[in-house]
Design an enzyme around this catalytic site. Structure first.
Site, mmCIF file in Angstrom:
data_model
loop_
_atom_site.group_PDB
_atom_site.id
_atom_site.type_symbol
_atom_site.label_atom_id
_atom_site.label_comp_id
_atom_site.label_asym_id
_atom_site.label_seq_id
_atom_site.Cartn_x
_atom_site.Cartn_y
_atom_site.Cartn_z
ATOM 1 C CD GLU A 1 -3.614 -2.739 7.014
ATOM 2 O OE1 GLU A 1 -2.343 -3.202 6.799
ATOM 3 O OE2 GLU A 1 -3.827 -1.646 6.289
ATOM 4 N N GLY B 1 2.689 -1.139 4.775
ATOM 5 C CA GLY B 1 2.624 0.331 3.951
ATOM 6 C C GLY B 1 4.546 0.637 3.664
ATOM 7 N N GLY B 2 4.830 1.448 4.615
ATOM 8 C CA GLY B 2 6.112 1.685 5.126
ATOM 9 C C GLY B 2 7.477 1.053 3.746
ATOM 10 C CG ASN C 1 -1.649 1.350 1.415
ATOM 11 O OD1 ASN C 1 -1.576 1.846 0.315
ATOM 12 N ND2 ASN C 1 -2.449 1.567 2.611
ATOM 13 C CD1 TRP C 2 3.580 0.661 -2.833
ATOM 14 C CD2 TRP C 2 3.484 1.934 -4.805
ATOM 15 N NE1 TRP C 2 4.213 0.354 -4.512
ATOM 16 C CE2 TRP C 2 3.921 0.646 -5.027
ATOM 17 C CE3 TRP C 2 2.773 3.157 -6.128
ATOM 18 C CZ2 TRP C 2 4.227 0.463 -6.269
ATOM 19 C CZ3 TRP C 2 4.094 2.518 -7.114
ATOM 20 C CH2 TRP C 2 4.489 1.417 -6.842
ATOM 21 C CE LYS C 3 -0.183 3.004 4.543
ATOM 22 N NZ LYS C 3 -0.138 3.438 6.036
ATOM 23 C CD GLU D 1 -3.196 5.448 6.552
ATOM 24 O OE1 GLU D 1 -3.238 5.737 5.103
ATOM 25 O OE2 GLU D 1 -1.970 5.179 7.334
ATOM 26 C CG HIS E 1 -5.673 1.527 4.630
ATOM 27 N ND1 HIS E 1 -5.871 2.787 5.455
ATOM 28 C CD2 HIS E 1 -4.596 0.931 4.696
ATOM 29 C CE1 HIS E 1 -4.419 2.821 5.761
ATOM 30 N NE2 HIS E 1 -4.255 1.286 5.725
ATOM 31 N N GLY F 1 2.216 2.757 11.145
ATOM 32 C CA GLY F 1 2.615 3.223 10.251
ATOM 33 C C GLY F 1 3.850 3.532 11.958
ATOM 34 C CB SER G 1 4.751 -2.360 11.997
ATOM 35 O OG SER G 1 4.430 -0.569 12.253
HETATM 36 P P1 PGA Z 1 2.497 -0.250 7.346
HETATM 37 O O1 PGA Z 1 0.922 0.385 6.671
HETATM 38 O O2 PGA Z 1 3.106 -0.872 7.443
HETATM 39 O O3 PGA Z 1 3.355 1.392 7.158
HETATM 40 O O4 PGA Z 1 2.630 -0.114 9.351
HETATM 41 C C1 PGA Z 1 0.592 -0.995 6.965
HETATM 42 C C2 PGA Z 1 -0.655 -0.047 6.403
HETATM 43 O O5 PGA Z 1 -2.058 0.695 6.455
HETATM 44 O O6 PGA Z 1 -1.326 -0.603 5.410
#
Ligand code: PGA
Length: 254
Positions: A170, A237-238, A12-14, A100, A98, A176, A216
């Site tokens: 998640e 994500g990251g 997930n590149w956000k 967010e 998601h 994050g 994470s």
């Molecule tokens: P993260 O994000 O790996 O940076 O914690 C995961 C996500 O939100 O899908």
């Protein structure tokens, strides 16, 4: 990981990268992927880069998806995109719900079932994201929250659709933050989801549904996560923003 479900690694590149870096990244991943027969890898770029990223991925086993959809195919919904639009630019899947979207942008549970349904109807594979906040975990409400979110998102899913649905667990407090959930916390949550699916759908229909863990995920913890029986993949994500960290996660189960 078990039961013949194909491992699924999703990035997930956000709201990150720029066009040039997004294209570099997809080219590198594509070059390292092989024939894709033993795992499914997908990326979820910002929607404005989707067409370009999908064009690079075309002809490879890489999946490309949107980070969100709205639950109508078209209309006066400023800022939104529909499953049909995703399809048109070469995407074949989408994230839905998601954390967010839920917590920063206030998307309510009630939208989730409609989004999952419209995705399926539009031939877009949904990755439905769920997970509790820290307050909810501290109040011992994790199971209740997971079930509530499942009920909302899966309300209009039929047995025959189920194998096209992926669920990502998640925990909000692990996203994050560098704080990964413990293996026991992940195993317990995934067992709850698995049990919920088995009791709400035909056993055979529920069996192929893949459950991803997200929050994470890194090259350091991916292998242990993949070792859990009910973890069929990860949503990253990251660590999905750089080949140095994403490729080792893709290859962690080999
Ligand atoms: P993260 O994000 O790996 O940076 O914690 C995961 C996500 O939100 O899908």
């Amino acid at each position: 990981m078990s039961n013949g479900r194909k491992p699924y690694i999703a990035g997930n590149w956000k709201m990150n990268l720029d066009r040039a870096r997004a294209l570099d990244l997809i080219k590198t991943i594509k070059g390292r992927l092989g024939d894709g027969s033993n795992r499914e890898v997908a990326v979820f770029p910002p929607s404005v880069y989707l067409a370009d990223v999908a064009a690079v991925a075309q002809g490879s086993p890489l999946g490309v998806g949107g980070q969100n959809i709205y639950f109508e195919q078209e209309g006066s919904f400023t800022g939104e995109i529909s499953p049909r639009m995703l399809r048109e630019v070469g995407a074949d899947r989408t994230l839905i719900g998601h954390s967010e979207r839920r917590h920063i942008f206030g998307e309510p549970d009630e939208w989730m079932g409609r989004k999952v349904r419209l995705a399926l109807d539009g031939d877009i594979l949904p990755v439905y994201c769920i997970g509790e906040t820290l307050d909810e975990r501290k109040a011992n409400r994790t199971d209740r929250v997971i079930k509530r979110q499942l009920e909302a998102g899966m309300a209009d899913v039929r047995d025959s659709d189920l194998r096209r649905v992926t669920i990502a667990y998640e925990p909000v407090w692990a996203i994050g933050t560098g704080e990964v959930a413990s293996l026991k916390q992940v195993a317990d949550a995934h067992a709850t989801i698995r049990k919920w699916l088995a009791s709400h759908f035909d056993k055979e229909a529920a069996e192929p549904v893949r459950l991803l863990y997200g929050g994470s995920v890194s090259p350091d913890n991916a292998r242990a996560l993949f070792g859990l029986e009910d973890v069929d993949g990860v949503l990253v994500g990251g660590a999905s923003l750089k080949p140095d960290t994403f490729i080792p996660i893709i290859e962690a189960d080999i």
